[in-house]
Write a protein that holds these residues in place. Structure first.
Motif, PDB file in Angstrom:
ATOM      1  N   ARG A 178       0.802  -1.290  -0.059  1.00  0.00           N
ATOM      2  CA  ARG A 178       0.116  -0.045   0.028  1.00  0.00           C
ATOM      3  C   ARG A 178       0.843   1.289  -0.017  1.00  0.00           C
ATOM      4  O   ARG A 178       1.997   1.005   0.347  1.00  0.00           O
ATOM      5  CB  ARG A 178      -1.106   0.094   1.219  1.00  0.00           C
ATOM      6  CG  ARG A 178      -0.207  -0.083   2.499  1.00  0.00           C
ATOM      7  CD  ARG A 178      -1.281   0.028   3.585  1.00  0.00           C
ATOM      8  NE  ARG A 178      -0.420  -0.205   4.839  1.00  0.00           N
ATOM      9  CZ  ARG A 178       0.105   0.768   5.579  1.00  0.00           C
ATOM     10  NH1 ARG A 178       0.039   2.067   5.056  1.00  0.00           N
ATOM     11  NH2 ARG A 178       0.768   0.810   6.720  1.00  0.00           N
ATOM     12  N   SER A 220      -2.488  -5.285  -3.822  1.00  0.00           N
ATOM     13  CA  SER A 220      -1.940  -3.905  -3.986  1.00  0.00           C
ATOM     14  C   SER A 220      -3.029  -2.895  -3.948  1.00  0.00           C
ATOM     15  O   SER A 220      -4.351  -3.346  -4.185  1.00  0.00           O
ATOM     16  CB  SER A 220      -1.121  -3.883  -5.115  1.00  0.00           C
ATOM     17  OG  SER A 220      -1.722  -3.979  -6.422  1.00  0.00           O
ATOM     18  N   ASP A 221      -2.841  -1.764  -3.576  1.00  0.00           N
ATOM     19  CA  ASP A 221      -3.808  -0.763  -3.855  1.00  0.00           C
ATOM     20  C   ASP A 221      -3.554   0.197  -4.901  1.00  0.00           C
ATOM     21  O   ASP A 221      -2.833  -0.118  -5.953  1.00  0.00           O
ATOM     22  CB  ASP A 221      -3.476   0.414  -2.724  1.00  0.00           C
ATOM     23  CG  ASP A 221      -2.176   1.114  -2.599  1.00  0.00           C
ATOM     24  OD1 ASP A 221      -1.334   0.864  -3.498  1.00  0.00           O
ATOM     25  OD2 ASP A 221      -2.064   1.741  -1.613  1.00  0.00           O
TER      26      ASP A 221
END
Length: 815
Positions: free
Chosen positions: A238, A329-330
């Motif tokens: 992140r 993941s972001d």
């Protein structure tokens, strides 16, 4: 003391078939008279306790210490005799038949691996146990084919396949690479000294298609928690400002879950793929998993309970993202990767108003710069000297100029060269060299299509630095960027305050002395990528200087996306050859005595000095070395008033005379201005025409003298090493003479490349004049340790570091 298993046993009666139809019968142990108990070692941890009876003694008396031989034709009588005593002894027989009473059982040929702690490692033995989980052990293939004995109170007999036992044991040994690569002490016995080898063996034994029987007679020293691979790893990424935070876990086959941060801590900087967990068990990592974790350890900094990696290093996590069992993941991560993909697929177009035809490698360089600019990161163009870094940088600035002003910071000696190159190749840029006049007005008026050229000397002035830091430049280029290698200098601090959308440094020597210089250059183009200086030294510089290859490889991976380095040998096939020759100067007896007196005086003064090791002492040693180096050139340079005939000047004269007779031109470099003065006097006396340039020569006059030499005015160009070592094009010369060696060969290489560069049509020869048996020879010997320092990161070779005070003292002592 180690525990030993004691078991009740019987003497062994060995019946062995011999050649010539004979049978030998013997007792083991052979002589039992006068003994009541015998201890017989069956394995290193198992003793057979044999109680000796009168019956045993009588058998021993009959057979004697050497046993007896009988004809094989008496086999039946032998079997009958054996049957009579079979309840008293363990019978090993090669002649078949049944001896006495007892239950027949199938022999167990399965190898059993005995693991015994010894030192830091293990003693390994492969044994068989013909009667299964009870009864005696034997080395595979040894003992009698037929075996008769008492096991747990029952008389048993079995028929063994001795060849089959050895074949199975050998197959097991061959299947374990650790055993196959270790010399055995005896048949099926090995000594493993290192814990790593022991753990590898356990892993190999566990991975066999048919698991071997592993026995720890003295207790289990090494316990494996299993093996883990990338597919068992779960990672979350992140965004956190300029960083990405990483967290994760690994789930073992046993159901145990390990935190990724803890796993990295346990792994440390070791190269083993076995990690000792908190409970003492060892976890085996696959080689691919260990490599990925090592990369994370080197590239990601510890931050609380997580690791973090700089946003610019995000591409290095892509392989992990593809290989991990789970990667979450972001949006920021996905956008970062999307931008990188966009930069990779970008097809840059050379600006149509560039008035130059670029070579193929220069077009590649321009494309590379354009893609990094599109990505939003800085770049280090580290091409070899003479490959046209200026032209590639101009092409990029020209392509970006419509959106804002550009800034070039360069050494004073090349500012005018930048101006003339811009006018020649990029005439649509409005170029100005920052000098006298209203600087504030000049800087504040900058706009699109403007290019401002400023010297490092002016950048050091607080007023100029403040004005420049207030402008948002579209592109900033630091030429010969090794000028800001030292983070403590005013010029470096001023450079760090400049604001630029795209920052480019050009240098042929990104690392001259130690890796801390690379850190400072990257602090300018991509701040934060290499972490703090303390972190950089701990993770990279220190380990690399200690010869740790993993650290060197990790640093190379981290910076290689932002560094482009091509050598002349790789891209300029048409460039003439370059030959380097060391000319040894034999000092006269007078010069030798003068030099030795100076050396002894220097050592005496340094030994008397009470300066503490470090700054002051280091400076004193450098001053002493400087005096010795000057003495190698001419006695008057070390001690004014003493003017001995100079052997170096004489050799220079002989060499130059031969060059001029053959219509060659030469560049002559010295780091000492007064040495150049002596050479000027010599040339004047001989009537040889020359040009001259040192640090005091005004910029306009420099250009005038360079142009004059290129036009044929002068056979020799005398140049101070630091003032003329960069940015000059002097291809009219095809010989280079270095009058005195400098500490760093990269500086000499730069100077030599004033002649050996694009536009040169003749082979270039470089002479170095080195005084024999002096400090100069020691300095040249240091060159081989420093010449590949840049390549330690850019090309993967070994590196060196700063020279310590003790090392400098040793140079004087041995010179």
């Amino acid at each position: 003391a180690q525990p030993v298993e004691l078991v009740a046993g019987q003497p062994e009666l060995l019946v062995k078939k011999l050649k010539h139809e004979q049978v030998k019968i013997s007792l083991n142990p052979p002589y039992l008279a006068g003994q009541s108990v015998v201890l017989w070692q069956e394995t290193p941890t198992r003793l057979r306790v044999i109680e000796i009876t009168d019956d045993h003694r009588r058998i021993g008396q009959v057979l004697g210490s050497d046993g007896i031989e009988v004809p094989l034709s008496a086999r039946e009588q032998v079997l009958e005799a054996l049957g009579a005593v079979s309840s008293l002894v363990m019978v090993h027989s090669d002649i078949g038949g049944v001896v006495g009473e007892g239950e027949a059982v199938a022999a167990d040929p399965q190898p059993r691996v005995h693991l015994l702690p010894e030192g830091a490692g293990l003693r390994v033995e492969i044994l068989v146990r013909p009667f299964g989980n009870a009864g005696p052990y034997f080395p595979p293939g040894t003992g009698g084919k037929a075996l008769f004995t008492e096991v747990e109170g029952k008389r048993l007999h079995t028929e063994r396949d001795l060849k089959g036992e050895k074949k199975l044991a050998q197959h097991l040994a061959d299947a374990c690479a650790v055993l196959a690569q270790t010399d055995s002490e005896q048949d099926f016995a090995w000594q493993l000294e290192e814990p790593e080898s022991c753990l590898e063996l356990l892993l190999q034994l566990q991975s066999l298609p048919e698991h071997a029987l592993i026995e720890w007679p003295q207790g289990e020293r090494f316990k494996l928690a299993g093996q883990a691979g990338l597919k068992q790893l779960s990672v979350k990424v992140r965004a956190a400002r300029d960083w990405f935070s990483l967290s994760g876990e690994i789930r073992l086959d046993s159901g145990q879950v390990l935190n990724m941060q803890r796993l990295l801590e346990l792994m440390g900087n070791g190269e083993s793929r076995f990690i000792q967990l908190d409970d003492g068990h060892f976890l085996a990592l696959t080689d691919a998993f260990r490599k990925r974790l090592a990369d994370l350890n080197a590239l990601a900094e510890s931050h609380g309970k997580e690791r973090r990696i700089h946003a610019l290093a995000a591409p290095l996590l892509e392989e992990l993202a593809e290989e991990a069992g789970e990667f979450v993941s972001d949006q920021a991560w996905r956008e970062r990767i999307a931008r990188l993909r966009s930069a990779e697929t970008l097809q840059p177009v050379l600006p149509g108003n560039l008035q130059a035809e670029l070579r193929d490698y220069q077009i590649e360089g321009y494309n590379w710069l354009a893609r990094l600019a599109h990505w939003g990161v800085g770049a280090c163009l580290a091409d070899d000297m003479g490959l046209g870094k200026t032209l590639q940088a101009l092409a990029l600035m020209l392509s970006r100029a419509p959106e804002g002003p550009s800034l070039v910071i360069a050494p004073t000696s090349v500012c005018l060269n930048w101006h003339s190159e811009t006018v020649r190749f990029a005439p649509t840029l409005k170029v100005n060299v920052l000098g006298a006049g209203d600087r504030q007005k000049q800087i504040e008026a900058l706009g699109p299509m403007d290019l401002l050229i400023c010297s490092y000397a002016l950048l050091q002035q607080s007023s100029v630095a403040e004005l420049l830091s207030g402008i948002a430049f579209r592109t900033i280029v630091l030429d010969e960027a090794q000028a800001i290698k030292n983070m403590t200098t005013k010029r470096s601090q001023s450079a760090m305050n400049l604001q630029g959308e795209f920052k480019l440094i050009t240098t042929g020597t990104p690392v001259e002395n130690h890796l801390g210089e690379l850190w400072n250059l990257f602090r300018f183009i991509n701040p934060g990528l290499l972490g703090s200086l303390e972190s950089f030294n701990r993770r990279f510089a220190g380990p690399i200087e200690r010869g740790e290859k993993d650290a060197r490889q990790s640093l190379k991976r981290l910076v290689q996306a932002f560094v482009l380095r091509r050598l002349k040998s790789q891209v300029l096939d048409e460039l003439p050859s370059r030959t380097e020759i060391t000319l040894t100067v034999e000092l006269s007896e007078q010069e030798r005595a003068f030099y030795e007196a100076l050396r002894r005086q220097a050592m005496a003064e340094l030994e008397r000095s009470d300066a503490k090791a470090g700054g002051e002492k280091h400076l004193q040693v450098l001053v002493a070395i400087m005096k010795l180096r000057r003495a190698c050139c001419h006695s008057s340079l070390a001690t004014p008033g003493i003017s001995l005939p100079s052997s170096k000047l004489a050799l220079f004269g002989e060499t130059l005379e031969e060059l001029l007779v053959n219509r060659h031109k030469a560049l002559v470099f010295s780091q000492f201005i007064d040495h150049l003065g002596l050479i000027r006097a010599y040339l004047d006396d001989k009537g040889i025409s020359y040009q001259y340039l040192d640090g005091q020569t005004p910029a306009a006059e420099r250009k005038k003298r360079v142009d004059a030499f290129q036009a044929g005015q002068g056979d020799v160009f005398l140049i101070s090493l630091k003032a003329g070592g960069v940015g000059l094009n002097l291809t009219a010369a095809d010989y280079v003479i270095h009058m005195d060696p400098w500490w760093n060969p990269a500086v000499e290489d730069q100077a030599s490349d004033r002649a050996h560069r694009m536009g040169q049509m003749r082979p270039v020869t470089i002479y170095r004049l080195v005084a024999k048996d002096t400090i100069e020879e020691k300095i040249v010997a240091l060159h081989r340790h420093k010449r590949d320092l840049a390549d330690s990161v850019l090309s993967g070779s070994d590196s060196g570091g700063k020279i310590s005070t003790d090392e400098l003292l040793r140079l004087i002592r041995e010179a």
